[in-house]
Design a protein around this motif. Structure first.
Motif, PDB file in Angstrom:
ATOM      1  N   ALA A  38      -4.124  -8.345   3.737  1.00 46.96           N
ATOM      2  CA  ALA A  38      -4.611  -9.671   3.351  1.00 46.96           C
ATOM      3  C   ALA A  38      -3.632 -10.367   2.426  1.00 46.96           C
ATOM      4  N   GLU A  39      -3.645 -11.687   2.489  1.00 44.87           N
ATOM      5  CA  GLU A  39      -2.907 -12.488   1.509  1.00 44.87           C
ATOM      6  C   GLU A  39      -3.609 -12.315   0.171  1.00 44.87           C
ATOM      7  N   LEU A  40      -2.843 -12.174  -0.882  1.00 44.94           N
ATOM      8  CA  LEU A  40      -3.425 -11.983  -2.205  1.00 44.94           C
ATOM      9  C   LEU A  40      -3.241 -13.232  -3.057  1.00 44.94           C
ATOM     10  N   PRO A  41      -4.255 -13.570  -3.865  1.00 45.49           N
ATOM     11  CA  PRO A  41      -4.092 -14.694  -4.789  1.00 45.49           C
ATOM     12  C   PRO A  41      -3.039 -14.341  -5.849  1.00 45.49           C
ATOM     13  N   ALA A  42      -2.512 -15.330  -6.519  1.00 48.92           N
ATOM     14  CA  ALA A  42      -1.428 -15.141  -7.488  1.00 48.92           C
ATOM     15  C   ALA A  42      -1.737 -14.065  -8.519  1.00 48.92           C
ATOM     16  N   TRP A  47      -0.536  -6.059  -6.849  1.00 50.73           N
ATOM     17  CA  TRP A  47      -1.429  -5.004  -6.361  1.00 50.73           C
ATOM     18  C   TRP A  47      -0.716  -4.011  -5.450  1.00 50.73           C
ATOM     19  N   ARG A  48       0.152  -4.486  -4.604  1.00 52.37           N
ATOM     20  CA  ARG A  48       0.812  -3.612  -3.624  1.00 52.37           C
ATOM     21  C   ARG A  48       2.073  -2.936  -4.158  1.00 52.37           C
ATOM     22  N   SER A  49       2.401  -3.173  -5.425  1.00 51.44           N
ATOM     23  CA  SER A  49       3.564  -2.496  -6.015  1.00 51.44           C
ATOM     24  C   SER A  49       3.204  -1.938  -7.393  1.00 51.44           C
ATOM     25  N   GLY A 137     -17.353  -8.562  -8.310  1.00 58.51           N
ATOM     26  CA  GLY A 137     -17.097  -8.897  -6.918  1.00 58.51           C
ATOM     27  C   GLY A 137     -16.209  -7.868  -6.258  1.00 58.51           C
ATOM     28  N   HIS A 138     -15.867  -8.166  -5.017  1.00 56.24           N
ATOM     29  CA  HIS A 138     -14.959  -7.343  -4.231  1.00 56.24           C
ATOM     30  C   HIS A 138     -13.679  -8.132  -4.025  1.00 56.24           C
ATOM     31  N   GLY A 139     -12.596  -7.426  -3.795  1.00 55.54           N
ATOM     32  CA  GLY A 139     -11.346  -8.100  -3.498  1.00 55.54           C
ATOM     33  C   GLY A 139     -11.353  -8.632  -2.082  1.00 55.54           C
ATOM     34  N   PRO A 140     -10.313  -9.342  -1.713  1.00 56.97           N
ATOM     35  CA  PRO A 140     -10.223  -9.849  -0.345  1.00 56.97           C
ATOM     36  C   PRO A 140     -10.253  -8.694   0.657  1.00 56.97           C
ATOM     37  N   ASP A 141     -10.916  -8.909   1.812  1.00 54.38           N
ATOM     38  CA  ASP A 141     -10.905  -7.905   2.873  1.00 54.38           C
ATOM     39  C   ASP A 141      -9.462  -7.523   3.190  1.00 54.38           C
TER      40      ASP A 141
END
Length: 178
Positions: A38-42, A47-49, A137-141
């Protein structure tokens, strides 16, 4: 007379199902099918590193486990019985769960988010008191962000308490929201 004609229909349905079918998600909840991340907000861009960080087990070692706002970490946790939480978590977990402590500094008042890659319990603590969360909440799918908890924080140094995690590490990110 055939056996299946003696059994009620609901029982036949259950008997005909294998274990995987019984373990499906509840009705109305379908797992996201991910063809790409998924695209991540700013505010979640790191998150991925994540960078590695060993969580503390008490106040002293939590002060050494410093989080940098906006930088995700892979937090190495310890067995729950080894953790001396400053504030007892509402869901501390059992003897086979994992937890840990880390610290971060709030330079500017505002809404701060703790994002987790699991459903572990999280508290933000300052001066022996847990901050009250203002949103969950949950993060983006398809992002790997399982849980997000927001807090309204004033400047100062805070501890993040992670409890009841099922594994000995998790991805965690503390960030200020715009």
């Amino acid at each position: 007379m055939r056996l299946n004609s003696l059994l009620p229909l609901p029982l036949l349905v259950v008997l005909g199902c294998g274990a995987p079918a019984l373990a499906q998600m509840p009705m109305g909840q379908e797992a996201a099918t991910c063809s790409a991340p998924a695209e991540l907000p700013a505010e979640l861009q790191s998150w991925r590193s994540p960078v590695p960080l060993k969580a503390g087990v008490d106040r002293k070692t939590a002060a050494k486990a410093m989080l940098t706002a906006g930088q995700a970490v892979t937090l190495a946790l310890s067995p729950t019985p080894k953790i001396a939480y400053p504030v007892r978590p509402a869901k501390p977990g059992g003897s086979v769960s994992y937890g840990g402590l880390a610290s971060f500094t709030v330079a500017q008042a505002g809404t701060w988010r703790v994002a987790l890659g699991s459903s572990a319990w999280v508290d933000v603590v300052k001066d022996g008191k847990a901050a009250t969360s203002i949103a969950h909440g949950h993060g983006p799918d398809c992002s790997g962000v399982r849980k997000m908890v927001d807090y309204s924080l004033e400047p100062g140094t805070y501890s993040v308490q992670v409890a009841a995690n099922g594994a000995d590490s998790l991805t965690l990110l503390v960030t200020r929201l715009p």
